[in-house]
Design an enzyme around this catalytic site. Structure first.
Site, PDB file in Angstrom:
ATOM      1  N   MET A   1      15.136 -20.967 -49.984  1.00 43.57           N
ATOM      2  CA  MET A   1      13.779 -21.198 -50.475  1.00 43.57           C
ATOM      3  C   MET A   1      12.787 -20.420 -49.589  1.00 43.57           C
ATOM      4  O   MET A   1      11.613 -20.765 -49.509  1.00 43.57           O
ATOM      5  CB  MET A   1      13.455 -22.688 -50.489  1.00 43.57           C
ATOM      6  CG  MET A   1      14.395 -23.438 -51.438  1.00 43.57           C
ATOM      7  SD  MET A   1      13.716 -24.955 -52.102  1.00 43.57           S
ATOM      8  CE  MET A   1      13.519 -25.915 -50.634  1.00 43.57           C
TER       9      MET A   1
ATOM     10  N   HIS B   1      18.962 -19.498 -41.466  1.00 40.01           N
ATOM     11  CA  HIS B   1      19.226 -18.720 -42.687  1.00 40.01           C
ATOM     12  C   HIS B   1      19.864 -17.379 -42.336  1.00 40.01           C
ATOM     13  O   HIS B   1      20.798 -16.925 -42.990  1.00 40.01           O
ATOM     14  CB  HIS B   1      17.922 -18.388 -43.420  1.00 40.01           C
ATOM     15  CG  HIS B   1      17.174 -19.552 -43.954  1.00 40.01           C
ATOM     16  ND1 HIS B   1      15.961 -19.946 -43.461  1.00 40.01           N
ATOM     17  CD2 HIS B   1      17.460 -20.394 -44.982  1.00 40.01           C
ATOM     18  CE1 HIS B   1      15.528 -20.984 -44.143  1.00 40.01           C
ATOM     19  NE2 HIS B   1      16.409 -21.288 -45.067  1.00 40.01           N
TER      20      HIS B   1
HETATM   21  O1  PAF Z   1      19.028 -25.561 -49.332  1.00 40.66           O
HETATM   22  C1  PAF Z   1      18.096 -24.997 -49.935  1.00 40.66           C
HETATM   23  O2  PAF Z   1      17.313 -24.248 -49.365  1.00 40.66           O
HETATM   24  C2  PAF Z   1      17.920 -25.270 -51.425  1.00 40.66           C
HETATM   25  O3  PAF Z   1      18.266 -26.573 -51.741  1.00 40.66           O
HETATM   26  C3  PAF Z   1      18.672 -24.254 -52.313  1.00 40.66           C
HETATM   27  C4  PAF Z   1      20.175 -24.365 -52.105  1.00 40.66           C
HETATM   28  C5  PAF Z   1      18.212 -22.843 -51.995  1.00 40.66           C
HETATM   29  C6  PAF Z   1      18.381 -24.542 -53.781  1.00 40.66           C
HETATM   30  O4  PAF Z   1      17.034 -24.398 -54.077  1.00 40.66           O
END
Ligand code: PAF
Length: 291
Positions: free
Chosen positions: A30, A37
């Site tokens: 997101m 990330h």
């Molecule tokens: O973990 C996240 O950031 C969200 O739940 C995802 C997997 C991108 C789905 O919108």
């Protein structure tokens, strides 16, 4: 790095990759990308011919409008980080592009009992929203592997059930939690903490870590209570839930010998910022998700 905004362009890109026989690694996000990330992205880049990252703040997985509105958005910096990490394509659609028929499609996904506890209980509709966006993204991007962080421990179990119930073939790669040097689990929401809140937030992990030692000669209930009492006593902190569960079923356990894989999952409000974390109390030598 290609920046793709539409379903049409994403489909075209995927067809091109399939034609050249490239297997795709996918990291759904997101945005507001942090080192947690980026560790998933780096692993995906190492393990796949092509890496696609999605950046989409999914409105339908927020059960709280304010949380959705306040969710950090840093698209330009995100794209720079992804390009520098060697990502091949980023898919960043608008909500209108991804959900043209919003409101008409009320499909309920079969997510099993792992989706009804903890986040499922406290954030009604959340996992249906996650399931819907991932179902769309998996079908569109058709990855061989998808990468998820273990901070969202429950989400990984829910995604595995989604894949089973929808008959989708994607290998899920679960990656360890990334922490700041003081132990706080990295999260996009950390940027919303005030200085005072940021100073006390590492207590979440420190308390969980202490509780692993404590659990060696205390019951499940006593371990649970010590975590909740300690964190609730810190001004500005409030535990929403702390559950000690069998890591395969995510159902609460009463005794330590009930499973060889036991995890404590916690959600704590630090002011109005909702933080989650988890810790293992028992770990099998080899984690087998087919169990
Ligand atoms: O973990 C996240 O950031 C969200 O739940 C995802 C997997 C991108 C789905 O919108």
């Amino acid at each position: 790095m290609k920046i793709i905004r539409t379903l049409y362009d994403m489909t075209q890109y995927r067809v091109q990759q399939r034609d050249r026989g490239a297997s795709v690694g996918f990291v759904p996000t997101m945005g507001a990308l942090h080192e947690g990330h980026m560790s998933l992205v780096e692993q995906a880049v190492r393990e796949n011919a092509v890496t696609v990252v999605s950046v989409f703040v999914n409105p339908i997985q927020f059960n709280n409008k304010e949380d959705y509105e306040k969710y950090p958005r840093t698209e330009e910096e995100d794209f720079k980080k992804l390009a520098a990490a060697g990502v091949d394509a980023v898919f960043a659609p608008t909500a209108e592009e991804l959900y043209p028929e919003e409101g008409n499609n009320c499909k309920e996904y079969e997510l099993g009992e792992v989706a009804s506890v903890m986040e499922g209980k406290y954030r009604p509709g959340h996992f249906q929203g996650v399931a819907k966006v991932l179902d769309l993204l998996f079908r569109l991007i058709d990855p061989r592997r998808a990468y998820f962080g273990e901070k969202d421990f429950q989400q990984i179990a829910v995604v595995r059930n989604l894949l089973k119930s929808e008959g989708l073939h994607v290998e899920i790669v679960a990656c360890p939690i990334k922490r700041a040097s003081d132990g706080l689990a990295l999260s996009s929401r950390n940027t919303r903490l005030t200085k005072e809140q940021r100073d006390v937030a590492p207590e979440i992990y420190q308390t969980l870590k202490y509780s692993v030692e404590y659990s060696k000669d205390h019951s499940v209930q006593a371990t649970h209570d010590t975590v909740v009492e300690h964190l609730d006593a810190i001004p500005g902190m409030k535990v929403e839930y702390f559950e000690i569960v069998d890591a395969r079923t995510l159902q609460p356990i009463d005794e330590w010998d009930e499973s060889n894989w036991i995890v404590g999952c916690i959600t704590v409000y630090c002011g109005d910022v909702r933080l989650i974390d988890n810790i293992a109390y028992r770990l099998p030598n080899k984690v087998d998700h087919a169990d």
